[in-house]
Design a protein around this motif. Structure first.
Motif: not given
Length: 234
Positions: A108-116, A127-144, A154-155
């Motif tokens: 999983x990867x998260x993009x900055x302000x221009x991507x979200x 392969x690229x599996x899927x994408x979700x627009x979060x509405x905000x800059x993505x700063x960190x991700x961690x999986x349970x 988010x920022x």
């Protein structure tokens, strides 16, 4: 114990792989430092055209993912000095990177302000599996480690923390309280608690994931998220 001075500019990303410490820098390079070797570094990875701001080794220590201010996501193997996989779909810098502990090769990867967007990749099939627009800059991700869920911080502009169920990407909780972007995220060894750090000079502890024995997150939706917070203000 050691002082390593090989980078020419600031070091903004670090990732451990046993005795190997990988570092990413504003000088565009990724260096592997083997603490058992006398040399400052044993390998240099080149490919990014701008600052390396995200690094994460896979759980089996076979693949390293790197994100850069050049909007590129690269995957390297243990022996490569050039990326073996290149992903260019993000439209902003990538600091947020997380490997799934549940499915080999799921990234999983998260993009900055221009991507979200949070994007998912299968590095085994490239392969690229899927994408979700979060509405905000993505700063960190961690999986349970305990359930197939992940948390994002988010920022700009909402400074929120979101718990997601994968693969549906349904929101289990939206945690608010930070007043500046949530730049730092760590998870406890038991996999139940996360700690977030933000520009508001607070650390906040959140109990977001179930215990390994529970294997169920149904209780999360029934408990007010704000009851999880304990803040330590400098």
């Amino acid at each position: 114990m050691r002082t390593m001075e090989s980078h020419r500019m600031r070091v903004g990303a670090l990732a451990w792989n046993s005795s190997l410490l990988s570092s990413g820098s504003r000088d565009k390079n990724i260096l592997h430092h083997d603490l058992r070797a006398p040399e400052d570094y044993v390998s240099k990875l080149t490919g990014h055209k701008s600052e390396v701001c995200g690094l994460k080794w896979s759980y089996d220590n076979r693949q390293l993912a790197s994100g850069g201010n050049d909007n590129k996501l690269f995957v390297w193997n243990q022996h490569s000095v050039q990326p073996v996989l290149k992903y260019t779909e993000h439209t902003a810098a990538m600091k947020a990177i997380a490997w799934s502990p549940h499915l080999h090769g799921l990234l999983a990867s998260g993009g900055g302000t221009a991507d979200r967007c949070i994007r998912f990749w299968n590095t085994t099939t490239n392969t690229h599996l899927s994408s979700m627009d979060t509405g905000s800059q993505v700063c960190n991700l961690v999986w349970s480690k305990n359930v197939n869920e992940l948390v994002s911080t988010h920022g700009y502009s909402q400074n929120q923390i979101i718990v997601w169920r994968y693969p549906t990407m349904s929101k289990l909780a939206t945690l608010t309280g930070h007043t500046f972007r949530v730049l730092y995220l760590a998870i406890s060894p038991d996999g139940q608690t996360i700690v977030t750090g933000a520009g508001d000079e607070t650390l906040r502890f959140w109990n977001v994931f179930p215990s390994p024995k529970s294997q169920s997150s149904d209780s999360l939706s029934s408990i007010g998220a704000t009851s999880f917070v304990r803040s330590y203000i400098r």
